[in-house]
Write an enzyme that holds these catalytic residues in place. Structure first.
Site, PDB file in Angstrom:
ATOM      1  N   GLU A   1      -2.417  -7.176   7.092  1.00  0.00           N
ATOM      2  CA  GLU A   1      -1.048  -7.206   7.956  1.00  0.00           C
ATOM      3  C   GLU A   1      -0.975  -7.952   9.112  1.00  0.00           C
ATOM      4  O   GLU A   1      -1.958  -8.432   9.742  1.00  0.00           O
ATOM      5  CB  GLU A   1      -0.906  -5.732   8.171  1.00  0.00           C
TER       6      GLU A   1
ATOM      7  N   HIS B   1       0.774  -1.181  -0.121  1.00  0.00           N
ATOM      8  CA  HIS B   1      -0.125  -0.195  -0.040  1.00  0.00           C
ATOM      9  C   HIS B   1       0.789   1.228   0.114  1.00  0.00           C
ATOM     10  O   HIS B   1       2.057   1.224   0.089  1.00  0.00           O
ATOM     11  CB  HIS B   1      -0.971  -0.117   1.212  1.00  0.00           C
TER      12      HIS B   1
ATOM     13  N   ARG C   1      -5.915   1.136   4.259  1.00  0.00           N
ATOM     14  CA  ARG C   1      -4.545   1.487   3.507  1.00  0.00           C
ATOM     15  C   ARG C   1      -4.419   0.884   2.197  1.00  0.00           C
ATOM     16  O   ARG C   1      -3.756   1.386   1.204  1.00  0.00           O
ATOM     17  CB  ARG C   1      -3.615   1.702   4.324  1.00  0.00           C
TER      18      ARG C   1
END
Length: 205
Positions: free
Chosen positions: A82, A9, A58
């Protein structure tokens, strides 16, 4: 042949401040949005068939910018979120060094064997991420697939797809909007491109 474009990102405020983001849903900065637009322009001629993204904003917003440039919708894929950094989330590197000195040293030297308090391990991140990626690859044979994810998750995916041990985790880096390309051949996978940010060569903040 199936080709995977595995992309990190754009920049967030926590990236800029050096904070561990993990599962926290941090927005792109104006710089991150502009980076994503440069990335999208770069991908316009790559004949992308489908776009997936982590459902954290994001990554998803970066993917949506790509999608607007090539007229493709984005499919959320929570499995490539993540790493959950547990008690480290929201802390800067210096704060982590101060509060968790011993564990930070372990993370620096042998991250594959380190358990951060209340966090996932690298192996857990890799297991869930690879499962999601492999399912998508099986569903989309002979297509060019974009996946927008996150630094730690991407590194574990790359190592998993190339049969590289997680002990090498610190040996590669992933910059904002970096492109990694992996080709899926009949008997093996090939890393074609790693941490490529050439689309940002004329980028000015």
């Amino acid at each position: 042949m199936t080709r995977l474009y595995l992309i990190r990102h754009g920049e967030t405020l926590w990236n800029r401040k050096g904070k561990a983001q993990g599962m926290k849903d941090i927005q792109l900065t104006d710089v991150g949005i502009r980076q994503a637009n440069y990335l999208a322009e770069h991908l316009k001629n790559e004949n992308i068939d489908i776009i997936y993204a982590s459902d954290l904003s994001r990554a998803y917003d970066t993917a949506e910018i790509i999608g607007k440039h090539i007229n493709k919708s984005v499919i959320p894929l929570p499995g490539i979120r993540e790493m959950n950094f547990g008690q480290w989330e929201g802390l800067t590197t210096n704060e982590i060094k101060e509060k968790y000195h011993g564990i930070f040293n372990d993370w620096s030297l042998k991250p594959h064997n380190t358990q951060i308090p209340e966090a996932e391990t690298l192996l857990q991140v890799q297991t869930r991420s690879l499962k999601a990626v492999k399912e998508i690859i099986e569903k989309n044979p002979n297509k060019n697939i974009v996946m927008v994810s996150h630094g730690v998750a991407i590194k574990t995916i790359i190592f998993g797809l190339l049969d590289i041990d997680l002990s090498y985790y610190k040996k590669i880096r992933q910059d904002n909007t970096a492109i990694n390309i992996i080709d899926f051949k009949k008997d093996y996978n090939v890393l074609v491109q790693l941490n490529d940010t050439c689309h940002l060569k004329n980028f000015k903040e």
